[in-house]
Design a protein around this motif. Structure first.
Motif, mmCIF file in Angstrom:
data_model
loop_
_atom_site.group_PDB
_atom_site.id
_atom_site.type_symbol
_atom_site.label_atom_id
_atom_site.label_comp_id
_atom_site.label_asym_id
_atom_site.label_seq_id
_atom_site.Cartn_x
_atom_site.Cartn_y
_atom_site.Cartn_z
ATOM 1 N N PRO A 261 0.704 -1.025 -0.141
ATOM 2 C CA PRO A 261 -0.530 -0.108 -0.091
ATOM 3 C C PRO A 261 0.914 1.290 -0.202
ATOM 4 N N ASN A 262 2.191 1.314 0.406
ATOM 5 C CA ASN A 262 2.946 1.968 0.614
ATOM 6 C C ASN A 262 4.029 2.513 -0.288
ATOM 7 N N GLN A 263 3.723 1.119 -1.274
ATOM 8 C CA GLN A 263 4.456 1.578 -2.692
ATOM 9 C C GLN A 263 3.909 2.546 -3.614
ATOM 10 N N GLU A 264 2.773 3.359 -3.378
ATOM 11 C CA GLU A 264 1.638 3.653 -4.396
ATOM 12 C C GLU A 264 2.476 5.486 -4.944
ATOM 13 N N LYS A 267 5.484 5.617 -7.440
ATOM 14 C CA LYS A 267 5.241 4.267 -8.644
ATOM 15 C C LYS A 267 5.673 5.753 -10.219
ATOM 16 N N THR A 268 5.989 7.145 -9.893
ATOM 17 C CA THR A 268 5.672 7.864 -10.857
ATOM 18 C C THR A 268 7.150 8.310 -11.026
#
Length: 276
Positions: A261-264, A267-268
């Motif tokens: 959940p904390n990897q979002e 992502k950019t």
């Protein structure tokens, strides 16, 4: 010569199989708090040489303390191994075990009880026929579910553990090659499909309900990390503490070790380089 020895070993095994089987099964039942169902039992002097071995096929043990118990433990092939010197002196002491295929499904309930304490501790029995020091695992599935909605699913591809199993307090060394299929908490999947390879040290204290682990270096995913932690079940507020560190860590690999959940937020980005 080899053929003659094989024939002699075969007939010796057949001759002593009823005696060994009765002795081991009797002592095994003294240690169990739950009924066990076994499809077949065979004795061999050759299959696990240099040990005499008793193979239990399709072992089933139900959950403990449940009104409608499901299967807690299943093992396709369980080998209990006896040193040849102990065998020939008729001291059937089991010190080694091998577990081939199966599963173990543990549950921790809100009232502090559990479904898995089927083995009597050393303080509950005076017998030392089961002084297990080494257990090997092959293709074994482990699952833990707690009342706090923590779920852990692990597949042990290969594993070996050394320690004084059955004691109330003992240290355990484990050599592991496993796949963390998933770890979830309150409906959120934190990790999935993570490989772990290396050695772990555990300290088990069933009396005070404290369980700790540590390792100086283990391969977690694609990164070497130092890992230590504790699980405290001593009161109603059971909790986990886990610490992880890595030197010269690849940033891309480290991002991959952050809970899903904390990897979002990453992502950019495409992190490059190393860090401690």
């Amino acid at each position: 010569t080899g053929v003659i020895l094989s024939v002699v070993a075969y007939f010796l095994a057949k001759k002593y199989e009823p005696e060994v089987k009765n002795a081991i099964v009797y002592e095994l039942n003294q240690h169990l708090k739950a009924p066990v169902d076994v499809e077949d039992i065979n004795f061999s002097l050759l299959q696990k040489f240099p040990y005499a071995s008793l193979r239990f096929s399709h072992v089933l043990i139900p959950e403990v303390g449940q009104n409608e118990p499901a299967t807690l433990l299943y093992i396709k092939d369980l080998y209990l191994q006896i040193g040849l010197l102990d065998f020939f002196s008729k001291e059937y002491k089991v010190s080694e075990a091998e577990v081939n295929e199966g599963f173990f499904r543990m549950k921790l309930f809100e009232d502090g009880s559990n479904n898995f304490r089927f083995w009597k501790s050393s303080s509950d029995t005076t017998d030392n026929s089961f002084s297990l020091k080494n257990i090997e695992f092959d293709n074994f599935y482990y699952r833990l579910a707690t009342s706090q909605n923590l779920e852990i699913d692990v597949l042990i591809n290969k594993g070996e553990a050394n320690g004084n199993f059955g004691a109330d307090q003992f240290a355990l060394d484990a050599d592991t090659d496993l796949l963390v299929k998933s770890i979830s908490y309150k409906g959120d999947t934190l990790y999935k499909s993570k490989n772990i390879e290396g050695k772990l040290e555990f300290n088990i204290d069933t009396q005070s309900k404290l369980y700790s682990f540590k390792t100086d270096k283990i391969l977690l995913g694609e990164e070497n990390v130092k890992l230590n932690g504790i699980y405290d079940e001593s009161d109603e507020r059971s909790f986990w503490d886990v610490y992880m560190s890595s030197v010269n860590a690849d940033l891309a690999h480290i991002v991959d070790l952050i809970p899903i959940p904390n990897q979002e937020i990453f992502k950019t980005y495409q992190p490059v380089g190393e860090a401690n």
